[in-house]
Design a protein around this motif. Structure first.
Motif, PDB file in Angstrom:
ATOM      1  N   GLN A 293       0.808  -1.214   0.000  1.00  0.00           N
ATOM      2  CA  GLN A 293       0.000   0.000   0.000  1.00  0.00           C
ATOM      3  C   GLN A 293       0.848   1.274   0.000  1.00  0.00           C
ATOM      4  N   ASP A 294       2.104   1.150   0.476  1.00  0.00           N
ATOM      5  CA  ASP A 294       2.937   2.347   0.624  1.00  0.00           C
ATOM      6  C   ASP A 294       3.874   2.574  -0.553  1.00  0.00           C
ATOM      7  N   LEU A 295       3.757   1.777  -1.610  1.00  0.00           N
ATOM      8  CA  LEU A 295       4.688   1.874  -2.732  1.00  0.00           C
ATOM      9  C   LEU A 295       4.314   2.958  -3.736  1.00  0.00           C
ATOM     10  N   GLY A 296       3.046   3.397  -3.722  1.00  0.00           N
ATOM     11  CA  GLY A 296       2.514   4.187  -4.827  1.00  0.00           C
ATOM     12  C   GLY A 296       3.191   5.521  -5.074  1.00  0.00           C
ATOM     13  N   GLU A 297       3.555   6.225  -4.020  1.00  0.00           N
ATOM     14  CA  GLU A 297       3.999   7.613  -4.178  1.00  0.00           C
ATOM     15  C   GLU A 297       5.201   7.768  -5.107  1.00  0.00           C
ATOM     16  N   ASN A 298       6.162   6.854  -5.005  1.00  0.00           N
ATOM     17  CA  ASN A 298       7.385   6.971  -5.802  1.00  0.00           C
ATOM     18  C   ASN A 298       7.452   5.964  -6.944  1.00  0.00           C
ATOM     19  N   TYR A 299       6.321   5.338  -7.237  1.00  0.00           N
ATOM     20  CA  TYR A 299       6.298   4.295  -8.274  1.00  0.00           C
ATOM     21  C   TYR A 299       6.247   4.944  -9.655  1.00  0.00           C
ATOM     22  N   GLU A 300       7.177   4.555 -10.520  1.00  0.00           N
ATOM     23  CA  GLU A 300       7.215   5.063 -11.896  1.00  0.00           C
ATOM     24  C   GLU A 300       6.967   3.912 -12.867  1.00  0.00           C
ATOM     25  N   GLY A 301       6.607   4.269 -14.098  1.00  0.00           N
ATOM     26  CA  GLY A 301       6.429   3.247 -15.118  1.00  0.00           C
ATOM     27  C   GLY A 301       5.005   2.730 -15.183  1.00  0.00           C
ATOM     28  N   TYR A 323      -5.004  -5.914 -24.799  1.00  0.00           N
ATOM     29  CA  TYR A 323      -4.222  -5.601 -23.606  1.00  0.00           C
ATOM     30  C   TYR A 323      -4.587  -4.232 -23.041  1.00  0.00           C
ATOM     31  N   ASN A 324      -4.161  -4.028 -21.807  1.00  0.00           N
ATOM     32  CA  ASN A 324      -4.244  -2.721 -21.151  1.00  0.00           C
ATOM     33  C   ASN A 324      -2.867  -2.353 -20.606  1.00  0.00           C
ATOM     34  N   ASN A 325      -2.483  -1.105 -20.754  1.00  0.00           N
ATOM     35  CA  ASN A 325      -1.323  -0.553 -20.059  1.00  0.00           C
ATOM     36  C   ASN A 325      -1.820   0.420 -19.007  1.00  0.00           C
ATOM     37  N   CYS A 326      -1.302   0.298 -17.783  1.00  0.00           N
ATOM     38  CA  CYS A 326      -1.754   1.131 -16.667  1.00  0.00           C
ATOM     39  C   CYS A 326      -0.562   1.841 -16.036  1.00  0.00           C
ATOM     40  N   SER A 327      -0.636   3.143 -15.929  1.00  0.00           N
ATOM     41  CA  SER A 327       0.429   3.956 -15.344  1.00  0.00           C
ATOM     42  C   SER A 327       0.343   3.940 -13.820  1.00  0.00           C
ATOM     43  N   HIS A 328       1.451   3.605 -13.174  1.00  0.00           N
ATOM     44  CA  HIS A 328       1.484   3.641 -11.710  1.00  0.00           C
ATOM     45  C   HIS A 328       1.214   5.056 -11.184  1.00  0.00           C
ATOM     46  N   GLN A 329       1.775   6.065 -11.870  1.00  0.00           N
ATOM     47  CA  GLN A 329       1.592   7.445 -11.395  1.00  0.00           C
ATOM     48  C   GLN A 329       0.138   7.887 -11.488  1.00  0.00           C
ATOM     49  N   GLU A 330      -0.525   7.539 -12.606  1.00  0.00           N
ATOM     50  CA  GLU A 330      -1.925   7.946 -12.771  1.00  0.00           C
ATOM     51  C   GLU A 330      -2.819   7.222 -11.755  1.00  0.00           C
ATOM     52  N   ALA A 331      -2.522   5.946 -11.503  1.00  0.00           N
ATOM     53  CA  ALA A 331      -3.290   5.202 -10.503  1.00  0.00           C
ATOM     54  C   ALA A 331      -3.132   5.859  -9.129  1.00  0.00           C
ATOM     55  N   TYR A 332      -1.910   6.268  -8.809  1.00  0.00           N
ATOM     56  CA  TYR A 332      -1.651   6.894  -7.502  1.00  0.00           C
ATOM     57  C   TYR A 332      -2.361   8.243  -7.381  1.00  0.00           C
ATOM     58  N   LYS A 333      -2.345   9.014  -8.466  1.00  0.00           N
ATOM     59  CA  LYS A 333      -3.022  10.326  -8.431  1.00  0.00           C
ATOM     60  C   LYS A 333      -4.515  10.171  -8.142  1.00  0.00           C
ATOM     61  N   GLU A 334      -5.106   9.126  -8.709  1.00  0.00           N
ATOM     62  CA  GLU A 334      -6.556   8.946  -8.576  1.00  0.00           C
ATOM     63  C   GLU A 334      -6.958   8.308  -7.255  1.00  0.00           C
ATOM     64  N   THR A 335      -6.173   7.317  -6.796  1.00  0.00           N
ATOM     65  CA  THR A 335      -6.617   6.509  -5.648  1.00  0.00           C
ATOM     66  C   THR A 335      -5.613   6.435  -4.507  1.00  0.00           C
ATOM     67  N   GLY A 336      -4.390   6.965  -4.701  1.00  0.00           N
ATOM     68  CA  GLY A 336      -3.359   6.839  -3.676  1.00  0.00           C
ATOM     69  C   GLY A 336      -2.695   5.474  -3.659  1.00  0.00           C
ATOM     70  N   MET A 337      -2.991   4.623  -4.644  1.00  0.00           N
ATOM     71  CA  MET A 337      -2.414   3.278  -4.719  1.00  0.00           C
ATOM     72  C   MET A 337      -1.698   3.082  -6.056  1.00  0.00           C
ATOM     73  N   GLN A 338      -0.770   2.120  -6.083  1.00  0.00           N
ATOM     74  CA  GLN A 338      -0.011   1.849  -7.311  1.00  0.00           C
ATOM     75  C   GLN A 338      -0.836   1.016  -8.300  1.00  0.00           C
ATOM     76  N   GLY A 339      -0.262   0.825  -9.490  1.00  0.00           N
ATOM     77  CA  GLY A 339      -1.008   0.247 -10.598  1.00  0.00           C
ATOM     78  C   GLY A 339      -1.442  -1.187 -10.411  1.00  0.00           C
ATOM     79  N   VAL A 340      -0.698  -1.989  -9.632  1.00  0.00           N
ATOM     80  CA  VAL A 340      -1.084  -3.388  -9.457  1.00  0.00           C
ATOM     81  C   VAL A 340      -2.376  -3.472  -8.642  1.00  0.00           C
ATOM     82  N   SER A 341      -2.479  -2.634  -7.601  1.00  0.00           N
ATOM     83  CA  SER A 341      -3.737  -2.570  -6.841  1.00  0.00           C
ATOM     84  C   SER A 341      -4.864  -2.022  -7.713  1.00  0.00           C
ATOM     85  N   TYR A 342      -4.546  -1.046  -8.535  1.00  0.00           N
ATOM     86  CA  TYR A 342      -5.557  -0.401  -9.386  1.00  0.00           C
ATOM     87  C   TYR A 342      -6.134  -1.387 -10.397  1.00  0.00           C
ATOM     88  N   THR A 343      -5.248  -2.155 -11.034  1.00  0.00           N
ATOM     89  CA  THR A 343      -5.725  -3.075 -12.077  1.00  0.00           C
ATOM     90  C   THR A 343      -6.547  -4.226 -11.498  1.00  0.00           C
TER      91      THR A 343
END
Length: 397
Positions: A293-301, A323-343
């Motif tokens: 849960q704490d990985l999102g803030e600095n997650y890139e790619g 396929y889908n490509n999901c940005s870790h940064q965009e997921a974090y901006k929206e929900t505070g979580m990284q892309g794996v949690s988002y997907t």
């Protein structure tokens, strides 16, 4: 339209709660429940919707779950707790007359074993109760099955070869961390590999088979053959499939850490005695590793997950890659979580939406590919996981 109860307040639960709150026309009443109520309260504060209710519940305790369900009276429970708890939550749903959805199949605590048999055994009980249970509605399993069903419905007369490909090309700037629950993650990838071919299951050593696959917007990545639970249901529900495999990318640094963890006994799931206290090494390791849960803030790619399918249409061979490509940064901006949690979290919400709208509503226990994929695919584009198609390209598998 209806009441929803989310069980689990980790990274995926946080995403589910955000996405459910974004769709108030479908979800009119929301509750988040977890063993630790303060985690639920923190999610509500982050969302900024004081109407979302929270509760403390032990998801291992059927009686506690039943009491909560009977008080809140949800139409559906979204289970994003641990896979060990699937059966207790399903049992409580049956006792309370509540519909059910999860993102991962049940597995027993004492053995890393991935199989749907335990949950499929509930089929008649859910039918008799007039209740719907939707299994494996994350991304993989989940969207991977819906992609497959969509391909079968629209593009193939006969699907023959299926390869699910999962790449995380993100960088969280930690020496070693897992993208979801470390205990589940490490159990999953240290097991023997397995794939389906010509009516039989072929077993491989852990991470024995690997090859470079090219992912859109990312490039080539070393991809390893694993066993993944959706293969079991997909080959059952699409019997023309001759071979089905699952591939996931891992960096060398990650694999080196994993090898050391195994070699020193920290991946063990049996109890050991430490100064008179019984501990499970892998559970102890989970406590000292970074919280996903704490990985999102600095997650890139970004992540890239999809299905590469070969088969026949009008007597001719065709290939299809969705396929889908999901940005870790965009997921974090929206929900505070990284892309794996988002997907994982977004599809769980969409599955519950499909149920609430009456589109995926039939008594029994079902895997996602057994429902109409079209309305779900439409919502993926609207809810933050847009998909892309490549026809008759080079599949590499």
């Amino acid at each position: 339209m209806g009441k929803v109860l989310i069980i689990g307040a980790g990274g995926v639960g946080t995403v589910v709660a955000h996405k459910v709150a974004q769709n108030p026309d479908v979800f009119t009443d929301i509750m988040i429940a977890s063993r630790t109520k303060s985690k639920c309260d923190a999610i509500v504060k982050a969302i900024g919707n004081p109407n979302i209710r929270t509760a403390q519940v032990d998801a291992d305790n059927v009686d506690e779950l039943v009491a909560l369900f009977n008080t809140f009276k949800p139409e559906i429970v979204i289970n994003v707790a641990l896979p060990y708890q699937d059966l207790t939550i399903m049992e409580a749903c049956l006792k309370s007359g509540v519909n059910y959805l999860d993102t991962a199949n049940y597995e027993p605590k004492d053995v890393a074993h991935f199989e749907y048999s335990w949950q499929w055994a509930y089929k008649k009980r859910f039918e008799d109760a007039g209740l719907t249970a939707i299994l494996g509605c994350g991304f993989d399993p989940g969207v991977s099955g819906i992609y497959t069903a969509y391909a079968a419905k629209h593009y193939f007369d006969e699907m023959q070869y299926l390869d699910i490909v999962d790449c995380n090309a993100g960088n969280h700037h930690k020496a070693f961390a897992t993208n979801f629950n470390p205990e589940i993650n490490i159990r999953e990838i240290t097991q023997n590999g397995r794939f389906y071919e010509n009516g039989e299951w072929v077993t491989t050593k852990p991470l024995e088979i690997h090859k470079d696959l090219t992912y859109p917007n990312i490039g080539p990545r070393d991809s390893y053959l694993l066993y993944h639970e959706e293969l079991e249901s997909l080959v059952k529900n699409f019997p023309t499939i001759k071979r089905a495999r699952f591939w996931m990318t891992f960096g060398q640094e990650y694999l080196t850490h994993l090898r050391v963890i195994q070699n020193i006994g920290m991946a063990r799931i049996d109890e050991v005695d430490y100064n008179g206290v019984k501990i499970v090494p892998l559970q102890f390791l989970k406590a000292v590793l970074p919280n996903p849960q704490d990985l999102g803030e600095n997650y890139e790619g970004e992540t890239s997950i999809g299905c590469r399918i070969r088969g026949l249409k009008d007597g001719k061979e065709r290939t299809y890659y969705v396929y889908n490509n999901c940005s870790h940064q965009e997921a974090y901006k929206e929900t505070g979580m990284q892309g794996v949690s988002y997907t994982t979290g977004v599809p769980a919400m969409i599955g519950a939406m499909m149920f609430m709208k009456g589109l995926w509503k039939k008594p029994g226990v079902w895997n996602v590919e057994e429902f109409n994929p079209d309305p779900f695919m439409e919502q993926l584009n609207k809810q933050g996981l847009p998909w892309h198609e490549v026809f008759d390209g080079e599949l590499e598998v």
